[in-house]
Design an enzyme around this catalytic site. Sequence first.
Site, PDB file in Angstrom:
ATOM      1  N   LYS A  39      -8.600 -17.296 -10.931  1.00 36.82           N
ATOM      2  CA  LYS A  39      -9.256 -17.999 -12.037  1.00 36.82           C
ATOM      3  C   LYS A  39      -8.340 -18.104 -13.254  1.00 36.82           C
ATOM      4  CE  LYS A  39     -13.837 -16.606 -10.411  1.00 36.82           C
ATOM      5  NZ  LYS A  39     -15.216 -16.203 -10.783  1.00 36.82           N
TER       6      LYS A  39
ATOM      7  N   LYS B 186     -14.124  -9.313 -22.690  1.00 34.59           N
ATOM      8  CA  LYS B 186     -14.237  -8.828 -21.314  1.00 34.59           C
ATOM      9  C   LYS B 186     -12.875  -8.906 -20.632  1.00 34.59           C
ATOM     10  CE  LYS B 186     -16.710  -9.706 -16.975  1.00 34.59           C
ATOM     11  NZ  LYS B 186     -17.650 -10.585 -16.243  1.00 34.59           N
TER      12      LYS B 186
ATOM     13  N   ARG C  97     -17.675  -8.890  -8.205  1.00 38.32           N
ATOM     14  CA  ARG C  97     -17.682 -10.003  -7.249  1.00 38.32           C
ATOM     15  C   ARG C  97     -18.245  -9.559  -5.909  1.00 38.32           C
ATOM     16  NH1 ARG C  97     -11.728 -12.027  -9.297  1.00 38.32           N
ATOM     17  NH2 ARG C  97     -12.482 -13.024 -11.228  1.00 38.32           N
TER      18      ARG C  97
ATOM     19  N   GLU D  94      -9.557 -18.469 -29.367  1.00 42.23           N
ATOM     20  CA  GLU D  94     -10.740 -18.724 -28.542  1.00 42.23           C
ATOM     21  C   GLU D  94     -12.025 -18.322 -29.282  1.00 42.23           C
ATOM     22  OE1 GLU D  94     -11.322 -20.142 -25.749  1.00 42.23           O
ATOM     23  OE2 GLU D  94      -9.613 -19.985 -24.381  1.00 42.23           O
TER      24      GLU D  94
ATOM     25  N   TYR E 298     -22.771  -0.675 -17.009  1.00 40.95           N
ATOM     26  CA  TYR E 298     -23.548  -0.173 -15.876  1.00 40.95           C
ATOM     27  C   TYR E 298     -23.958   1.288 -16.077  1.00 40.95           C
ATOM     28  CZ  TYR E 298     -21.525  -4.417 -14.036  1.00 40.95           C
ATOM     29  OH  TYR E 298     -21.131  -5.717 -13.885  1.00 40.95           O
TER      30      TYR E 298
ATOM     31  N   LYS F 172     -12.428 -13.806 -22.397  1.00 43.84           N
ATOM     32  CA  LYS F 172     -12.598 -13.286 -21.042  1.00 43.84           C
ATOM     33  C   LYS F 172     -11.279 -13.463 -20.296  1.00 43.84           C
ATOM     34  CE  LYS F 172     -15.429 -13.759 -16.854  1.00 43.84           C
ATOM     35  NZ  LYS F 172     -16.570 -14.463 -16.242  1.00 43.84           N
TER      36      LYS F 172
ATOM     37  N   SER G 254     -17.108  -3.772 -14.029  1.00 40.08           N
ATOM     38  CA  SER G 254     -17.353  -3.029 -12.791  1.00 40.08           C
ATOM     39  C   SER G 254     -16.188  -2.140 -12.386  1.00 40.08           C
ATOM     40  CB  SER G 254     -17.664  -4.021 -11.664  1.00 40.08           C
ATOM     41  OG  SER G 254     -16.599  -4.954 -11.500  1.00 40.08           O
TER      42      SER G 254
END
Length: 331
Positions: free
Chosen positions: A222, A253, A208, A238, A318, A198, A279
């Site tokens: 982040k 992602k 968000r 990872e 979505y 991610k 998104s």
Amino acid sequence: MSRYPATRMRRLRDSHFIRQLTSENTLSASDLILPLFVHEEARSVNVPSMPGVQRLSIDDCYRHAEQALTLGIPMIAVFPVVPADKKDANASEAENPDGIVPKVVAGLKQRLPELGIMTDVALDPYTSHGQDGITDEHGYVINDATIDILTRQALLQAASGSDVIAPSDMMDGRIGVIRQALEAANYPNTKLLAYAAKYASAFYGPFRDAVGSASKLGNSDKRSYQMNPANRREALREIALDIEEGADMVMVKPGMPYLDIVREASTNFAVPVFAYQVSGEYAMLHAAANNGWLDLNATALESLLAFKRAGAAGVLSYFSLTAAALLRQAH
């Protein structure tokens, strides 16, 4: 002797039937995961930055889930919208057995037991500062203290009936701790889908907005726990670590800007690899279509097929309801 080549690639493109027969990849409703934003309010509310997406009332969430199942979508993903007055620095609401996620999951399993339910393990919807974990006095997210809360959150979700626990926080070592906790609590068949790669991406803005964490995050970011968009080999490390710790499946992602990572993951690891068409990707296609620059349905389906071509087992998108309906019409 003909001057034309013996091999004419267009022979396998000149008719619909031959294109269908020779298609290397196909997209179906069973490749899709539908994300749903749910809140405690009595009515659903549009998300301005995501046309066609709403913060759903619980009843509307049930209706969307039933529609997904009817269209052949095998799983939905539940994301909570938490009121500001229930957020605090320690994400206490994430451990509330009467909270929105346990309530919705239990209701869904009662109504639609055959539908797969995936729940997000992360603290950013619940924290007053918008970070995915507990922070120190300098705003740095404390890894191990965060894992303690994430583990209790995961156990609560498993107890409510969640089929797939999906840690999206990117804390080091959390998959192993959560897997051990699930086994110890007698949830051996609860699946772990790790957001293993991610990235600290600029494509998350509308999400968000949807869950109400953007304003809380403010000028913070982040980057101390999500991955550097410049890195490819780090993603493989990872993913390998999460699989070693007990992940059944992994997530990349964002999606389309990171198809190279999807390909690398699917080539190098013998576990299902999923991609999240986030998104920002969804909003961009809608914006272009609203300006008359793109055919929305055609580009949505093409973008989803691209994930399959790259090696993804499925896609969280979505567009899932729209795509599933279009695919049904095509057949």
